[in-house]
Design a protein around this motif. Structure first.
Motif, mmCIF file in Angstrom:
data_model
loop_
_atom_site.group_PDB
_atom_site.id
_atom_site.type_symbol
_atom_site.label_atom_id
_atom_site.label_comp_id
_atom_site.label_asym_id
_atom_site.label_seq_id
_atom_site.Cartn_x
_atom_site.Cartn_y
_atom_site.Cartn_z
ATOM 1 N N PHE A 109 4.044 59.849 -5.819
ATOM 2 C CA PHE A 109 3.646 60.370 -4.512
ATOM 3 C C PHE A 109 3.898 59.312 -3.439
ATOM 4 O O PHE A 109 3.482 58.159 -3.581
ATOM 5 C CB PHE A 109 2.157 60.747 -4.514
ATOM 6 C CG PHE A 109 1.789 61.856 -5.464
ATOM 7 C CD1 PHE A 109 1.735 63.169 -5.020
ATOM 8 C CD2 PHE A 109 1.498 61.586 -6.798
ATOM 9 C CE1 PHE A 109 1.378 64.194 -5.900
ATOM 10 C CE2 PHE A 109 1.152 62.602 -7.669
ATOM 11 C CZ PHE A 109 1.090 63.915 -7.222
ATOM 12 N N ILE A 110 4.537 59.712 -2.361
ATOM 13 C CA ILE A 110 4.798 58.803 -1.245
ATOM 14 C C ILE A 110 4.627 59.585 0.047
ATOM 15 O O ILE A 110 5.131 60.705 0.165
ATOM 16 C CB ILE A 110 6.233 58.224 -1.291
ATOM 17 C CG1 ILE A 110 6.516 57.553 -2.626
ATOM 18 C CG2 ILE A 110 6.450 57.228 -0.156
ATOM 19 C CD1 ILE A 110 7.974 57.179 -2.819
ATOM 20 N N GLY A 111 3.941 59.018 1.033
ATOM 21 C CA GLY A 111 3.848 59.688 2.327
ATOM 22 C C GLY A 111 2.705 59.168 3.173
ATOM 23 O O GLY A 111 1.671 58.729 2.663
ATOM 24 N N GLU A 112 2.904 59.216 4.479
ATOM 25 C CA GLU A 112 1.867 58.851 5.437
ATOM 26 C C GLU A 112 1.220 60.117 5.978
ATOM 27 O O GLU A 112 1.909 61.088 6.314
ATOM 28 C CB GLU A 112 2.475 58.046 6.592
ATOM 29 C CG GLU A 112 1.502 57.739 7.715
ATOM 30 C CD GLU A 112 2.168 57.098 8.912
ATOM 31 O OE1 GLU A 112 1.667 57.284 10.036
ATOM 32 O OE2 GLU A 112 3.186 56.400 8.725
ATOM 33 N N LEU A 113 -0.099 60.118 6.066
ATOM 34 C CA LEU A 113 -0.836 61.277 6.545
ATOM 35 C C LEU A 113 -1.259 61.093 7.995
ATOM 36 O O LEU A 113 -1.658 59.997 8.408
ATOM 37 C CB LEU A 113 -2.086 61.511 5.691
ATOM 38 C CG LEU A 113 -1.871 61.949 4.239
ATOM 39 C CD1 LEU A 113 -3.215 62.013 3.520
ATOM 40 C CD2 LEU A 113 -1.159 63.289 4.170
ATOM 41 N N SER A 114 -1.171 62.171 8.743
ATOM 42 C CA SER A 114 -1.771 62.179 10.076
ATOM 43 C C SER A 114 -3.176 62.764 9.957
ATOM 44 O O SER A 114 -3.576 63.248 8.895
ATOM 45 C CB SER A 114 -0.924 63.006 11.039
ATOM 46 O OG SER A 114 -0.881 64.359 10.628
ATOM 47 N N LEU A 115 -3.935 62.756 11.038
ATOM 48 C CA LEU A 115 -5.331 63.189 10.969
ATOM 49 C C LEU A 115 -5.470 64.676 10.650
ATOM 50 O O LEU A 115 -6.488 65.103 10.116
ATOM 51 C CB LEU A 115 -6.043 62.875 12.289
ATOM 52 C CG LEU A 115 -6.075 61.386 12.683
ATOM 53 C CD1 LEU A 115 -6.886 61.201 13.955
ATOM 54 C CD2 LEU A 115 -6.640 60.533 11.556
ATOM 55 N N ASP A 116 -4.446 65.472 10.993
ATOM 56 C CA ASP A 116 -4.532 66.909 10.716
ATOM 57 C C ASP A 116 -3.966 67.282 9.352
ATOM 58 O O ASP A 116 -3.864 68.461 9.017
ATOM 59 C CB ASP A 116 -3.817 67.713 11.806
ATOM 60 C CG ASP A 116 -2.317 67.453 11.834
ATOM 61 O OD1 ASP A 116 -1.860 66.526 11.113
ATOM 62 O OD2 ASP A 116 -1.599 68.134 12.584
ATOM 63 N N GLY A 117 -3.558 66.278 8.544
ATOM 64 C CA GLY A 117 -3.038 66.536 7.215
ATOM 65 C C GLY A 117 -1.531 66.605 7.126
ATOM 66 O O GLY A 117 -0.981 66.785 6.026
ATOM 67 N N SER A 118 -0.840 66.491 8.266
ATOM 68 C CA SER A 118 0.624 66.489 8.245
ATOM 69 C C SER A 118 1.133 65.226 7.555
ATOM 70 O O SER A 118 0.473 64.181 7.577
ATOM 71 C CB SER A 118 1.183 66.557 9.665
ATOM 72 O OG SER A 118 0.763 67.741 10.309
ATOM 73 N N ILE A 119 2.310 65.345 6.936
ATOM 74 C CA ILE A 119 2.896 64.220 6.205
ATOM 75 C C ILE A 119 4.113 63.713 6.972
ATOM 76 O O ILE A 119 5.005 64.490 7.308
ATOM 77 C CB ILE A 119 3.311 64.634 4.782
ATOM 78 C CG1 ILE A 119 2.125 65.269 4.041
ATOM 79 C CG2 ILE A 119 3.825 63.440 4.008
ATOM 80 C CD1 ILE A 119 2.492 65.827 2.676
ATOM 81 N N HIS A 120 4.120 62.418 7.240
ATOM 82 C CA HIS A 120 5.201 61.806 7.999
ATOM 83 C C HIS A 120 6.052 60.918 7.097
ATOM 84 O O HIS A 120 5.562 60.325 6.124
ATOM 85 C CB HIS A 120 4.644 60.967 9.151
ATOM 86 C CG HIS A 120 3.857 61.771 10.144
ATOM 87 N ND1 HIS A 120 4.421 62.775 10.893
ATOM 88 C CD2 HIS A 120 2.550 61.727 10.498
ATOM 89 C CE1 HIS A 120 3.508 63.311 11.679
ATOM 90 N NE2 HIS A 120 2.348 62.695 11.450
ATOM 91 N N GLY A 121 7.344 60.800 7.449
ATOM 92 C CA GLY A 121 8.268 59.973 6.686
ATOM 93 C C GLY A 121 8.001 58.487 6.859
ATOM 94 O O GLY A 121 7.378 58.050 7.827
ATOM 95 N N ILE A 122 8.473 57.696 5.911
ATOM 96 C CA ILE A 122 8.317 56.246 5.948
ATOM 97 C C ILE A 122 9.663 55.582 5.675
ATOM 98 O O ILE A 122 10.636 56.242 5.285
ATOM 99 C CB ILE A 122 7.275 55.762 4.912
ATOM 100 C CG1 ILE A 122 7.777 56.049 3.490
ATOM 101 C CG2 ILE A 122 5.925 56.408 5.146
ATOM 102 C CD1 ILE A 122 6.940 55.378 2.419
ATOM 103 N N ASN A 123 9.723 54.277 5.863
ATOM 104 C CA ASN A 123 10.928 53.501 5.584
ATOM 105 C C ASN A 123 10.938 53.027 4.128
ATOM 106 O O ASN A 123 9.892 52.884 3.499
ATOM 107 C CB ASN A 123 11.005 52.289 6.508
ATOM 108 C CG ASN A 123 11.112 52.670 7.965
ATOM 109 O OD1 ASN A 123 11.720 53.687 8.301
ATOM 110 N ND2 ASN A 123 10.531 51.872 8.842
ATOM 111 N N GLY A 124 12.133 52.784 3.606
ATOM 112 C CA GLY A 124 12.263 52.191 2.279
ATOM 113 C C GLY A 124 12.237 53.172 1.125
ATOM 114 O O GLY A 124 11.994 52.781 -0.024
#
Length: 518
Positions: A109-124
Motif C-alpha cells: 500500500f502506498i499513498g498520501e491521504l487528504s482530510l476528506d479521504g482522497s488519495i494523492h500521488g507521491i514521488n519515488g
C-alpha cells in the motif's frame, strides 16, 4: 487487536519495504508512531484520523501504537498514510477483508491521504515498485496518479484508486472498477523525446572544437571550453547531447528512478529515453549541486547521471560547490552520510565547463573593438578560482576562438551531429571490446594499471612524450590524462598502439597545463 500491512519508503534512489504494525490497546487515547519516522510521517496522525472519519468510519478511541519496521532505518515521505489507515481499520475490525487477509502479505500500500479521504500521488514510485517486484510482492495499491509509473515494472499487478473508500471496497469485495485496464497490455517503452534536437550542423567553423567534442564524448572525458564572450561555448555545449548514444534499457530505468525520487518526472509512466542535460545556475549551493539536505535528495550531478552536466561561467560557481564535486567525479557516485543512514546517489556524468580567459573575457583574444582591461594579477586571480585538483579531473581543455563574419556567413555546411555520432560509435566499439573483461566502459575510467596495459606508445610517440613533458612543463597528474586522451584518439583509427599524431593531438587538448596558467 493487531494488524500488519506493507508500505514502502526510499533510501537514496532505491526503495525498501516497511512492515507497518498496528496495535490497539485499552487505556488513555493516544496515537503514537515509532520506528524513526520523519516529520511528514509524524504529521500523518491528523491526516489519517480525519480521512477515516470523513470516509464514514469511526476512529478508535484507544491507545494506538504503529511501528515502522525495520526500526533502525529512518522513514520519510507521506506515502505511509494509506497503509496506516488500512491497518487501523483492520485492527479495529471495522472492515472484514475475509479471504483477502492472506493476500496482505503480498500486497503493498502506498499513498498520501487528504482530510476528506482522497488519495494523492507521491514521488519515488518507480524504485518502490522495482523493490516490490524483487521481493515477490504480487499487488500494488496506490494513487491513480502513480499507476502508469508503477506499470513500467512488468510482472506485478497495479491497482489505482482516488479515495480511501474505493480501497476498502476493493479489499472487502475483491472487485476492481476497471479490471480490464489492469489486464490490458501496457507499452512501457514510452519516452521523453523532443521534436527538434539542436544539431552541430548549425555551428559554423570551430572545426577543432567539434573534433575535441568527438574525442570527449567517445571516451567520456570531462571537457573545459575557454573563449571570449559570444564565441559559441554555450551553443556548442547544448548540442553535445545530439551526439550521445541512446540509453540502454537498464540505463533508462536507472535515470528514471533518479528523476522519480527527485520529483522531476514530468510525465509519469514514461521512461527517460533521452540522456539528461543539466545546466544549473552558478549561484547553486553545494547541496543543490551534489545532493544532500535534511532529507537527502539527488543533486544536479546525479540528475545528470548518464548524461551531461554543463557548468557555464565555471569560475563564478562558489569554490566550495566546485570542490565538493571532486570525489563524485572520481568515484561516479555521491555518498551522503547521516547519523542514522548513508545515502548513495549515482553520478557517472560527463562534465562540460565553459569559462572566459579572464574577468573581462578578452585576455589573449583578437576580438575587434575589445581589449583586455585586466591586470596580470587579476587574470591570475580569476583563473585560480579553479583549483588544481578540480582541473585534474577535467581531461580536455580547448580554446573556443572568436569567429569572424566571413566564417559565420559562409554557406558551406559543417559536420553534422549524425556524422559525429558515427565517428564516436566506432571509438566506443573499440572500448567495448577492450574492456569486455574489465569493470569499466570508457578510456577515461582507466586506473594506473590499465593505462600501463592499454596505452602502449610507438617509439616516436614515446620520444615526443618525454620531450613535451620536459619542455612544456607538464605535471605528473597531466601524464595519465594525456595517455587516456591519446588512447581515445587512436581508437578512432582502430589502432592498437598510440602513434605520434595521436599523442600530439592529445597534448594540444591540455591548454591550461601547457601554458602553466594556473
Amino acid at each position: 487487536m493487531y494488524a500488519k500491512v506493507l508500505g514502502s519508503s526510499i533510501l537514496g534512489i532505491d526503495g525498501f519495504l516497511v512492515e507497518i504494525e498496528v496495535d490497539l490497546a485499552n487505556g488513555l487515547p493516544q496515537f503514537q508512531i515509532v520506528g524513526l519516522p520523519d516529520s511528514s510521517i509524524r504529521e500523518s496522525k491528523d491526516r489519517v484520523r480525519a480521512a477515516i472519519k470523513n470516509s464514514g468510519y469511526s476512529f478508535p478511541i484507544k491507545r494506538i501504537t504503529i511501528n515502522l519496521a525495520p526500526a533502525d532505518i529512518k522513514k520519510e515521505g507521506s506515502g505511509f498514510d494509506l497503509p496506516m489507515a488500512i491497518g487501523i481499520l483492520i485492527a479495529s475490525e471495522q472492515i472484514d477483508i475475509g479471504d483477502s487477509e492472506t493476500n496482505l502479505e503480498k500486497t503493498l500500500f502506498i499513498g498520501e491521504l487528504s482530510l476528506d479521504g482522497s488519495i494523492h500521488g507521491i514521488n519515488g514510485i518507480l524504485p518502490m515498485a522495482i523493490e516490490a517486484k524483487q521481493k515477490n510482492i504480487e499487488r500494488l495499491i496506490l494513487p491513480n496518479q502513480n499507476v502508469d509509473e508503477a506499470r513500467l515494472v512488468q510482472g506485478i499487478e497495479v491497482f489505482g484508486f482516488s479515495h480511501l473508500q474505493e480501497v476498502i471496497e476493493f479489499l472487502t469485495t475483491n472487485r476492481y472498477p476497471s479490471l480490464e485496464d489492469k489486464n490490458s497490455e501496457y507499452i512501457a517503452f514510452n519516452s521523453f523525446v523532443e521534436s527538434e534536437v539542436e544539431d552541430f550542423i548549425d555551428v559554423k567553423g570551430h572545426v577543432q572544437v567539434k573534433r575535441a567534442i568527438e574525442v570527449a564524448v567517445a571516451g567520456m572525458h570531462n571537457l573545459l571550453m575557454i573563449g571570449p564572450p559570444g564565441s559559441g561555448k554555450s551553443m556548442i555545449a547544448k548540442r553535445i547531447p545530439s551526439v550521445l548514444p541512446l540509453l540502454t534499457w537498464d540505463e533508462m530505468l536507472e535515470v528514471t528512478k533518479i528523476y522519480s525520487v527527485a520529483g522531476e518526472l514530468n510525465e509519469r509512466g514514461k521512461l527517460m529515453a533521452k540522456r539528461p542535460f543539466r545546466q544549473p545556475h552558478h549561484s547553486i549551493s553545494a547541496a543543490g549541486l551534489i545532493g544532500g539536505g535534511s532529507n537527502p535528495k539527488p543533486g544536479e550531478i546525479s540528475l545528470a547521471h548518464r548524461g551531461i552536466l554543463f557548468l557555464d561561467e565555471l569560475p563564478e560557481f562558489p569554490r566550495h560547490s566546485l570542490e565538493s564535486m571532486r570525489q563524485p567525479l572520481e568515484d561516479g557516485k555521491v555518498t551522503v552520510s547521516r547519523a542514522r543512514a548513508t545515502y548513495v546517489f549515482p553520478s557517472q556524468v560527463m562534465l562540460v565547463g565553459a569559462m572566459n580567459p579572464c574577468k573581462c573575457g578578452y585576455y589573449g583574444t583578437e576580438v575587434p573593438g575589445h581589449e583586455c582591461q585586466c591586470t596580470p594579477l587579476e587574470v591570475q586571480r580569476y583563473r585560480s578560482r579553479l583549483s588544481g585538483p578540480l582541473l585534474d579531473r577535467i581531461d580536455i581543455h580547448i580554446e573556443v576562438p572568436w569567429m569572424n563574419i566571413e566564417t559565420l556567413r559562409e554557406q558551406k555546411e559543417g559536420k553534422s551531429s549524425q556524422m559525429m555520432r558515427e565517428t564516436i560509435e566506432r571509438a566506443r566499439m573499440m572500448q567495448k571490446q577492450r574492456f569486455a573483461n574489465e569493470r569499466i566502459q570508457f578510456n577515461s575510467e582507466m586506473n594506473a594499471k590499465q593505462v600501463k596495459q592499454f596505452c602502449q606508445l610507438e617509439q616516436e610517440a614515446e620520444n615526443l612524450l618525454r620531450h613535451s613533458f620536459d619542455q612544456l612543463g607538464f605535471s605528473g597528474r597531466s601524464l595519465d590524462r594525456i595517455l587516456k586522451i591519446s588512447r581515445t584518439i587512436a581508437d578512432f583509427e582502430e589502432s592498437e598502439t598510440i602513434k605520434v599524431a595521436h599523442l600530439a593531438e592529445a597534448i594540444n587538448y591540455r591548454v591550461l597545463d601547457r601554458r602553466e596558467l594556473l
